[in-house]
Design a protein around this motif. Structure first.
Motif, PDB file in Angstrom:
ATOM      1  N   THR A  33       0.835  -1.197   0.000  1.00  0.00           N
ATOM      2  CA  THR A  33       0.000   0.000   0.000  1.00  0.00           C
ATOM      3  C   THR A  33       0.871   1.249   0.000  1.00  0.00           C
ATOM      4  O   THR A  33       0.641   2.189  -0.761  1.00  0.00           O
ATOM      5  CB  THR A  33      -0.938   0.007   1.229  1.00  0.00           C
ATOM      6  OG1 THR A  33      -1.789  -1.135   1.147  1.00  0.00           O
ATOM      7  CG2 THR A  33      -1.776   1.264   1.289  1.00  0.00           C
ATOM      8  N   HIS A  52      -5.426   2.485  11.562  1.00  0.00           N
ATOM      9  CA  HIS A  52      -6.301   1.340  11.315  1.00  0.00           C
ATOM     10  C   HIS A  52      -6.159   0.775   9.902  1.00  0.00           C
ATOM     11  O   HIS A  52      -7.147   0.464   9.246  1.00  0.00           O
ATOM     12  CB  HIS A  52      -7.756   1.720  11.587  1.00  0.00           C
ATOM     13  CG  HIS A  52      -7.981   2.123  13.004  1.00  0.00           C
ATOM     14  ND1 HIS A  52      -7.818   3.419  13.427  1.00  0.00           N
ATOM     15  CD2 HIS A  52      -8.326   1.418  14.094  1.00  0.00           C
ATOM     16  CE1 HIS A  52      -8.068   3.498  14.722  1.00  0.00           C
ATOM     17  NE2 HIS A  52      -8.363   2.293  15.153  1.00  0.00           N
ATOM     18  N   VAL A  54      -5.269   2.299   7.238  1.00  0.00           N
ATOM     19  CA  VAL A  54      -5.596   3.278   6.205  1.00  0.00           C
ATOM     20  C   VAL A  54      -4.469   4.304   6.126  1.00  0.00           C
ATOM     21  O   VAL A  54      -4.033   4.846   7.143  1.00  0.00           O
ATOM     22  CB  VAL A  54      -6.941   3.983   6.521  1.00  0.00           C
ATOM     23  CG1 VAL A  54      -7.234   5.069   5.515  1.00  0.00           C
ATOM     24  CG2 VAL A  54      -8.067   2.961   6.565  1.00  0.00           C
ATOM     25  N   TYR A  56      -3.308   7.949   4.929  1.00  0.00           N
ATOM     26  CA  TYR A  56      -3.857   9.249   4.561  1.00  0.00           C
ATOM     27  C   TYR A  56      -2.740  10.268   4.595  1.00  0.00           C
ATOM     28  O   TYR A  56      -1.597   9.939   4.907  1.00  0.00           O
ATOM     29  CB  TYR A  56      -5.057   9.629   5.423  1.00  0.00           C
ATOM     30  CG  TYR A  56      -4.819   9.722   6.909  1.00  0.00           C
ATOM     31  CD1 TYR A  56      -4.682  10.950   7.526  1.00  0.00           C
ATOM     32  CD2 TYR A  56      -4.756   8.577   7.705  1.00  0.00           C
ATOM     33  CE1 TYR A  56      -4.485  11.050   8.900  1.00  0.00           C
ATOM     34  CE2 TYR A  56      -4.558   8.667   9.071  1.00  0.00           C
ATOM     35  CZ  TYR A  56      -4.421   9.907   9.652  1.00  0.00           C
ATOM     36  OH  TYR A  56      -4.225  10.008  11.007  1.00  0.00           O
ATOM     37  N   GLN A  71      -8.335   8.969   1.249  1.00  0.00           N
ATOM     38  CA  GLN A  71      -7.832   7.806   1.978  1.00  0.00           C
ATOM     39  C   GLN A  71      -8.173   6.558   1.178  1.00  0.00           C
ATOM     40  O   GLN A  71      -9.258   6.475   0.601  1.00  0.00           O
ATOM     41  CB  GLN A  71      -8.516   7.675   3.327  1.00  0.00           C
ATOM     42  CG  GLN A  71      -8.395   8.847   4.230  1.00  0.00           C
ATOM     43  CD  GLN A  71      -9.185   8.643   5.522  1.00  0.00           C
ATOM     44  OE1 GLN A  71      -9.970   7.713   5.650  1.00  0.00           O
ATOM     45  NE2 GLN A  71      -8.981   9.536   6.470  1.00  0.00           N
ATOM     46  N   HIS A  73      -8.910   2.689   1.593  1.00  0.00           N
ATOM     47  CA  HIS A  73      -9.260   1.665   2.577  1.00  0.00           C
ATOM     48  C   HIS A  73      -8.942   0.284   2.010  1.00  0.00           C
ATOM     49  O   HIS A  73      -9.014   0.071   0.795  1.00  0.00           O
ATOM     50  CB  HIS A  73     -10.743   1.770   2.933  1.00  0.00           C
ATOM     51  CG  HIS A  73     -11.049   3.021   3.693  1.00  0.00           C
ATOM     52  ND1 HIS A  73     -11.234   3.035   5.045  1.00  0.00           N
ATOM     53  CD2 HIS A  73     -11.160   4.316   3.293  1.00  0.00           C
ATOM     54  CE1 HIS A  73     -11.462   4.269   5.450  1.00  0.00           C
ATOM     55  NE2 HIS A  73     -11.421   5.069   4.394  1.00  0.00           N
ATOM     56  N   TYR A  81     -10.888  -1.633  -3.660  1.00  0.00           N
ATOM     57  CA  TYR A  81     -10.464  -0.641  -2.668  1.00  0.00           C
ATOM     58  C   TYR A  81     -11.437   0.533  -2.701  1.00  0.00           C
ATOM     59  O   TYR A  81     -11.799   1.006  -3.772  1.00  0.00           O
ATOM     60  CB  TYR A  81      -9.051  -0.119  -2.987  1.00  0.00           C
ATOM     61  CG  TYR A  81      -8.016  -1.206  -2.924  1.00  0.00           C
ATOM     62  CD1 TYR A  81      -7.423  -1.550  -1.714  1.00  0.00           C
ATOM     63  CD2 TYR A  81      -7.641  -1.901  -4.062  1.00  0.00           C
ATOM     64  CE1 TYR A  81      -6.478  -2.559  -1.644  1.00  0.00           C
ATOM     65  CE2 TYR A  81      -6.697  -2.915  -4.001  1.00  0.00           C
ATOM     66  CZ  TYR A  81      -6.128  -3.236  -2.797  1.00  0.00           C
ATOM     67  OH  TYR A  81      -5.198  -4.231  -2.730  1.00  0.00           O
ATOM     68  N   ARG A  82     -11.844   0.975  -1.523  1.00  0.00           N
ATOM     69  CA  ARG A  82     -12.703   2.166  -1.450  1.00  0.00           C
ATOM     70  C   ARG A  82     -11.806   3.369  -1.232  1.00  0.00           C
ATOM     71  O   ARG A  82     -10.960   3.377  -0.337  1.00  0.00           O
ATOM     72  CB  ARG A  82     -13.706   2.072  -0.309  1.00  0.00           C
ATOM     73  CG  ARG A  82     -14.631   3.294  -0.257  1.00  0.00           C
ATOM     74  CD  ARG A  82     -15.724   3.152   0.790  1.00  0.00           C
ATOM     75  NE  ARG A  82     -15.272   3.438   2.129  1.00  0.00           N
ATOM     76  CZ  ARG A  82     -15.229   4.660   2.675  1.00  0.00           C
ATOM     77  NH1 ARG A  82     -15.598   5.703   1.982  1.00  0.00           N
ATOM     78  NH2 ARG A  82     -14.818   4.807   3.915  1.00  0.00           N
ATOM     79  N   GLY A  88     -11.889  10.669   5.549  1.00  0.00           N
ATOM     80  CA  GLY A  88     -12.757   9.523   5.319  1.00  0.00           C
ATOM     81  C   GLY A  88     -14.189   9.877   4.954  1.00  0.00           C
ATOM     82  O   GLY A  88     -15.056   9.020   4.920  1.00  0.00           O
ATOM     83  N   THR A  91     -17.223   9.089  -0.651  1.00  0.00           N
ATOM     84  CA  THR A  91     -16.508   8.091  -1.446  1.00  0.00           C
ATOM     85  C   THR A  91     -16.171   8.697  -2.794  1.00  0.00           C
ATOM     86  O   THR A  91     -17.062   9.157  -3.509  1.00  0.00           O
ATOM     87  CB  THR A  91     -17.361   6.816  -1.637  1.00  0.00           C
ATOM     88  OG1 THR A  91     -17.628   6.247  -0.351  1.00  0.00           O
ATOM     89  CG2 THR A  91     -16.642   5.792  -2.493  1.00  0.00           C
TER      90      THR A  91
END
Length: 124
Positions: A33, A52, A54, A56, A71, A73, A81-82, A88, A91
Motif C-alpha cells: 500500500t 487502522h 488506512v 492518509y 484515503q 481503505h 479498494y474504497r 474519510g 466516497t
C-alpha cells in the motif's frame, strides 16, 4: 527533541516518514500500500499518516494534521479498494488496484496543494 531534529526541513521529515513506512516500520499498514502511494509524486510530497490500516496524507508535518486528499481503505467484500475523501468523508470511487486507488487520490488533490510544511494544521 534534539537540536538536530529542530533543524530538519519539512522535506527531510516527509522523506524520513516515507522511508520508515517503505521499510515496513509500521505494523498497521502493508508496504504494498505504501509503495503504491509513494509512486505518485504529488502524494510523495505530503506527510503520510496511518490509522487502522488506512494511509492518509497531511499538508503539514506536525499535529494536528491538515488532512488533504483522500484515503484508501483495504479491500472490501467486493474485492475492490474504497477511496474516501479527506478525513474519510464520502466516497471518491472504488478501484481494482492500489495504483488506481492512489491515482484517484492524487487526481482529487486541490490544485493549490503543495509540499507539506513544518508544524501543525495552523501552519498550512
Amino acid at each position: 527533541m534534539t537540536d538536530d531534529a529542530d533543524t530538519r526541513s519539512a522535506e527531510e521529515i516527509v522523506a524520513g516518514e516515507w522511508r520508515f513506512l517503505l521499510d515496513g516500520g509500521h505494523d498497521l499498514i502493508d508496504t504494498e500500500t505504501v509503495r503504491a502511494a509513494h509512486a505518485r509524486p504529488r502524494l510523495r510530497q505530503l506527510f503520510p499518516l496511518v490509522s487502522h490500516g488506512v494511509l492518509y496524507f497531511s499538508g503539514c508535518t506536525g499535529m494536528p494534521a491538515a488532512h488533504t486528499g483522500g484515503q484508501v481503505h483495504p479491500r472490501g467484500a467486493d474485492g475492490r479498494y474504497r477511496v474516501a475523501g479527506p478525513k474519510g468523508v464520502g466516497t471518491l470511487g472504488r478501484t481494482e488496484t492500489l495504483y488506481e486507488a492512489f491515482a484517484l487520490v492524487a487526481g482529487n488533490l486541490p490544485e493549490e496543494c503543495g509540499p507539506a510544511v513544518l508544524g501543525g494544521a495552523g501552519h498550512v
